[in-house]
Design an enzyme around this catalytic site. Structure first.
Site, PDB file in Angstrom:
ATOM      1  N   LYS A   1      -1.780  -3.858   0.189  1.00 14.08           N
ATOM      2  CA  LYS A   1      -0.295  -4.095   0.279  1.00 14.08           C
ATOM      3  C   LYS A   1       0.322  -3.130  -1.073  1.00 14.08           C
ATOM      4  O   LYS A   1       1.506  -2.865  -1.101  1.00 14.08           O
ATOM      5  CB  LYS A   1       0.188  -5.623   0.220  1.00 14.08           C
ATOM      6  CG  LYS A   1       0.124  -6.364   1.219  1.00 14.08           C
ATOM      7  CD  LYS A   1       1.143  -5.988   2.119  1.00 14.08           C
ATOM      8  CE  LYS A   1       1.026  -7.061   3.761  1.00 14.08           C
ATOM      9  NZ  LYS A   1       1.794  -6.532   4.575  1.00 14.08           N
TER      10      LYS A   1
ATOM     11  N   GLU B   1       9.672 -10.304   0.737  1.00 15.50           N
ATOM     12  CA  GLU B   1       9.198 -11.697   1.576  1.00 15.50           C
ATOM     13  C   GLU B   1       7.811 -11.423   1.798  1.00 15.50           C
ATOM     14  O   GLU B   1       7.272 -10.554   1.418  1.00 15.50           O
ATOM     15  CB  GLU B   1       9.753 -11.295   3.074  1.00 15.50           C
ATOM     16  CG  GLU B   1       9.014 -10.656   3.994  1.00 15.50           C
ATOM     17  CD  GLU B   1       8.834  -9.167   3.592  1.00 15.50           C
ATOM     18  OE1 GLU B   1       7.509  -8.639   3.966  1.00 15.50           O
ATOM     19  OE2 GLU B   1       9.619  -8.473   3.243  1.00 15.50           O
TER      20      GLU B   1
ATOM     21  N   SER C   1      -8.717  -5.310   5.336  1.00 19.60           N
ATOM     22  CA  SER C   1      -7.315  -5.121   4.599  1.00 19.60           C
ATOM     23  C   SER C   1      -7.146  -6.082   3.382  1.00 19.60           C
ATOM     24  O   SER C   1      -6.391  -5.601   2.374  1.00 19.60           O
ATOM     25  CB  SER C   1      -6.465  -5.347   5.832  1.00 19.60           C
ATOM     26  OG  SER C   1      -6.309  -6.856   6.186  1.00 19.60           O
TER      27      SER C   1
END
Length: 393
Positions: free
Chosen positions: A89, A111, A377
């Site tokens: 991210k 969010e 991830s």
């Protein structure tokens, strides 16, 4: 066939910008400026410097010897779990906050589901001295408590959302409502390849660093830039799009996306969008989403907070529609088993999101010479409570 965005913000029949009039100036400002800003040499220099010296890129491409032996192929893990903040991210939040600064924005909203995007946003806001509000479903604040505390320590205000299923979809709804009320000085850092154009394209471009690195690393380790298969989990789909991006036109590379089947695709508690979804509008773009006969969004379910989303990004919808990517799914149970397996075989505890991608290994057939990359991830620290509750290890 074209797999990237066209001049109108569409991927095949999916995409576009379906937004309230109040948001039009914000989204239009982004659309008009994002490519020019991103291609500016000073932007690129600052972005790449932060990725290297702050985030810790490039992330390793690790050949998992024991996993490879078990599944009969050369399996490599792209270690996005080793980034600062513990997931992919941060690649996107670094890019977007630099863009927001150049657009003169004063505050940031985001969010989050699993909390990784929230932590990554709070991190870059602290780095840049900008005000930060993170909207998070109340259910997710409970199952991802360590990430909530991380965001608070970093100076962010975490706003629990109590509408709907109190998960990612509802957090996104509330963030958009807030943005409508504060359009001028606020930038909304969307965390996935979802939302109105240009967000899906912009986020994909920031995450493309994953596949850019993979090409160089595979060339060095195997003699070829191209693997046979790339596997990644998909909720909205930013880690998968980052892993796929540089290979979209290399048709000899099989792209495999793994969605969350929850308690089973047909259990009524699932998040397997391509298996259950129909075309519709969700969070500002035309895409595939789970909906009832009246067009109302069906509440998704996944043991993984980051995959608990009723749709997929429009670019993924196009990859599914055009059959460029194979979409599989894994149940909660299958993902947890795969997560524990990686932990015991390789000494790496994965995020439960990433464990869904690993679960695909048992569903595929490999040749001995196949080179397979699984995009890992995120790391499993945030999910220890869920692993402990599941308890089968």
């Amino acid at each position: 066939m074209k797999y990237t965005v066209d001049d109108n913000g569409y991927y095949g029949r999916f995409g576009g910008a379906f937004i309230p009039e109040m948001l039009y100036p914000n989204v239009e400002e982004l659309r008009e400026n994002y490519l020019q800003i991103m291609s500016d040499p000073s932007f690129q220099k600052e972005f790449n410097d932060l990725l290297e010296n702050y985030v810790g890129r490039p992330t390793p491409l690790y050949k998992a010897a024991r996993l490879s032996e078990k599944y009969g192929a050369a399996i490599y893990l792209k270690r996005e779990d080793l980034n600062h903040t513990g997931a992919h991210k941060i690649n996107n939040t670094i890019g977007q906050i630099l863009l927001a600064k150049r657009l003169g924005k004063q505050s940031i909203i985001a969010e989050t589901g699993a909390g990784q995007h929230g932590v990554a946003t709070a991190t870059v806001c602290a780095l840049m001295g900008m005000e930060c509000k993170v909207f998070m479903g109340k259910l997710d604040t409970e199952r991802q408590k360590p990430n909530v505390e991380r965001m608070k320590i970093l100076g962010a205000e975490v706003i629990p959302v109590t509408s709907g299923s109190m998960t990612l979809k509802d957090a996104t709804n509330e963030a958009m409502r807030y943005w409508i009320g504060n359009p001028k000085d606020t930038h909304y850092i969307i965390g996935s390849v979802v939302g109105p154009h240009p967000y899906p394209d912009m986020v994909a471009r920031f995450q493309a660093v994953i596949s850019q690195e993979m090409k160089k690393q595979l060339k060095a380790q195997t003699g070829s830039e191209n693997p046979d298969k790339i596997i990644a989990c998909v909720g909205g789909g930013s880690n998968a799009m980052g892993a796929f991006y540089e290979y979209l036109d290399d048709l000899d590379v099989e792209l495999i996306a793994v969605e969350a089947a929850g308690e089973g695709v047909n259990s009524g508690r699932s998040a397997a969008t391509t298996a259950l979804g129909q075309p519709g509008i969700l969070h500002g773009s035309s895409t595939l989403l789970m909906q009832d006969d009246d067009g109302q969004v069906i509440e998704p379910h996944s043991i993984s907070a980051g995959l608990d989303y009723p749709g997929i990004g429009p670019q993924h919808a196009h990859l599914f529609d055009s059959e460029r990517a194979l979409f599989l799914n894994a149940t909660d149970e299958e993902a947890m088993i795969a997560g524990i397996e990686l932990s015991k075989l390789e000494g790496i505890i994965p995020a439960i999101e990433s464990a869904h991608a690993l679960a695909a290994l048992s569903k595929l057939e490999f040749k001995k010479e196949d080179v397979v990359v699984v995009n890992l991830s995120g790391r499993g620290d945030k999910d220890l409570e869920t692993y402990i509750k599941w308890g089968k290890y």
